[in-house]
Write a protein that holds these residues in place. Structure first.
Motif, PDB file in Angstrom:
ATOM      1  N   VAL A 138       0.967  -1.197  -0.111  1.00 17.12           N
ATOM      2  CA  VAL A 138       0.005  -0.175  -0.106  1.00 17.12           C
ATOM      3  C   VAL A 138       0.774   1.253  -0.144  1.00 17.12           C
ATOM      4  N   VAL A 139       2.166   1.144   0.896  1.00 19.27           N
ATOM      5  CA  VAL A 139       2.890   2.335   0.927  1.00 19.27           C
ATOM      6  C   VAL A 139       3.322   2.711  -0.553  1.00 19.27           C
ATOM      7  N   SER A 140       3.714   1.722  -1.403  1.00 17.64           N
ATOM      8  CA  SER A 140       4.548   1.955  -2.627  1.00 17.64           C
ATOM      9  C   SER A 140       3.354   2.350  -3.469  1.00 17.64           C
ATOM     10  N   MET A 168      -5.304   7.856  -9.596  1.00 18.82           N
ATOM     11  CA  MET A 168      -4.410   6.712  -9.083  1.00 18.82           C
ATOM     12  C   MET A 168      -4.321   6.599  -7.428  1.00 18.82           C
ATOM     13  N   TYR A 169      -3.702   7.717  -6.875  1.00 16.82           N
ATOM     14  CA  TYR A 169      -3.519   8.086  -5.630  1.00 16.82           C
ATOM     15  C   TYR A 169      -4.677   8.443  -4.786  1.00 16.82           C
ATOM     16  N   MET A 175      -9.284   2.427  -2.452  1.00 18.03           N
ATOM     17  CA  MET A 175     -10.142   1.352  -2.841  1.00 18.03           C
ATOM     18  C   MET A 175      -9.315   0.072  -2.676  1.00 18.03           C
ATOM     19  N   LEU A 176      -8.024   0.024  -2.963  1.00 17.31           N
ATOM     20  CA  LEU A 176      -7.368  -1.319  -3.046  1.00 17.31           C
ATOM     21  C   LEU A 176      -6.911  -1.603  -1.411  1.00 17.31           C
ATOM     22  N   ASN A 177      -6.905  -0.584  -0.701  1.00 11.51           N
ATOM     23  CA  ASN A 177      -6.581  -0.878   0.762  1.00 11.51           C
ATOM     24  C   ASN A 177      -7.223  -1.978   1.569  1.00 11.51           C
ATOM     25  N   ILE A 180      -6.202  -5.338  -0.151  1.00 16.80           N
ATOM     26  CA  ILE A 180      -4.855  -5.791   0.116  1.00 16.80           C
ATOM     27  C   ILE A 180      -4.665  -6.333   1.508  1.00 16.80           C
ATOM     28  N   TYR A 181      -5.204  -5.596   2.483  1.00 21.81           N
ATOM     29  CA  TYR A 181      -5.202  -6.071   4.118  1.00 21.81           C
ATOM     30  C   TYR A 181      -6.024  -7.333   4.220  1.00 21.81           C
ATOM     31  N   SER A 182      -7.317  -7.443   3.630  1.00 20.73           N
ATOM     32  CA  SER A 182      -8.122  -8.446   3.654  1.00 20.73           C
ATOM     33  C   SER A 182      -7.680  -9.649   3.407  1.00 20.73           C
TER      34      SER A 182
END
Length: 223
Positions: A138-140, A168-169, A175-177, A180-182
């Motif tokens: 996510v940081v990247s 994108m940012y 939305m991707l967070n 990615i975590y789940s």
């Protein structure tokens, strides 16, 4: 707001890996709420100052901002007033809100890497890197796309190009967070695999034939 939250998650990973026995004491629910509230208050007051400074600017009737949201830099380009104070504040705030969170993230991961280098267990190292993998992804995404937007805007004055890259940012990365975590959760991955099988298979053929044990084996293989 996202950069502060990413910094808080980096600190959470640092405490969880480097001081696991004191994790529940250090990262108490009260501290987590206070840190998130502090981040929100900082962003609120910064936004309020920008809004108050924008109120003194003059815009022509029918002014159109070539963007999908009212980005501050685009608003400053559309005004006919003197924007020196706004630009100075914009650069100062961007520098402060960018440098401090990035410094916190780099410090947290430098301590994590230093701690893992002293660890003898390869299994422990693997679990630690797996814990940090989703956050680093996510940081990247966030800082990579944000840096790309600013570099592209410095090289080109194409409003359409800046608008597309800003998506994108500001939209894609938040939305991707959750995904990615789940997807680190075995139950979530198992549900996703089962749902994909049910969608791709003919009705009534494969639905319900995949056992929970088989899904867990697949999830373990994906780790």
């Amino acid at each position: 707001m996202d950069n502060f939250l990413l910094t808080l998650v980096a600190y959470d990973r640092f405490v969880a890996i480097c001081q696991p026995l004191n994790y529940m004491v250090i990262m108490s629910p009260r501290l987590c709420v206070l840190l998130v509230l502090l981040s929100w208050l900082i962003i609120f007051w910064v936004s309020l100052v920008h809004i108050l400074l924008l109120k003194r600017l003059t815009f022509s009737t029918g002014t159109t901002v070539p963007h999908f949201f009212c980005e501050l830099s685009q608003l400053l380009k559309a005004t006919s007033s003197n924007t020196l104070i706004n630009i100075i504040l914009l650069y100062v705030v961007t520098a402060l809100l960018g440098v401090f969170p990035v410094t916190g993230i780099l410090y947290s991961y430098s301590q994590i890497v230093s701690f893992l280098m002293r660890m003898s267990s390869s299994v422990g190292k693997s679990k630690a890197f797996s814990t940090c993998g989703s956050h680093l992804c996510v940081v990247s995404l966030f800082y990579g796309t944000g840096l790309g937007v600013h570099l592209s805007s410095a090289r080109t004055h194409s409003s359409q190009g800046n608008m597309i890259t800003s998506v994108m940012y500001t939209v894609v990365t938040p939305m991707l967070n959750p995904f990615i975590y789940s997807l680190r959760n075995k139950d979530t991955r198992a549900d996703c695999i089962q749902g994909s099988i049910n969608i791709m298979a003919p009705p009534g053929v494969v639905t319900g034939l995949v056992s929970a044990g088989a899904l867990c084996d697949v999830c373990t293989a994906l780790q």
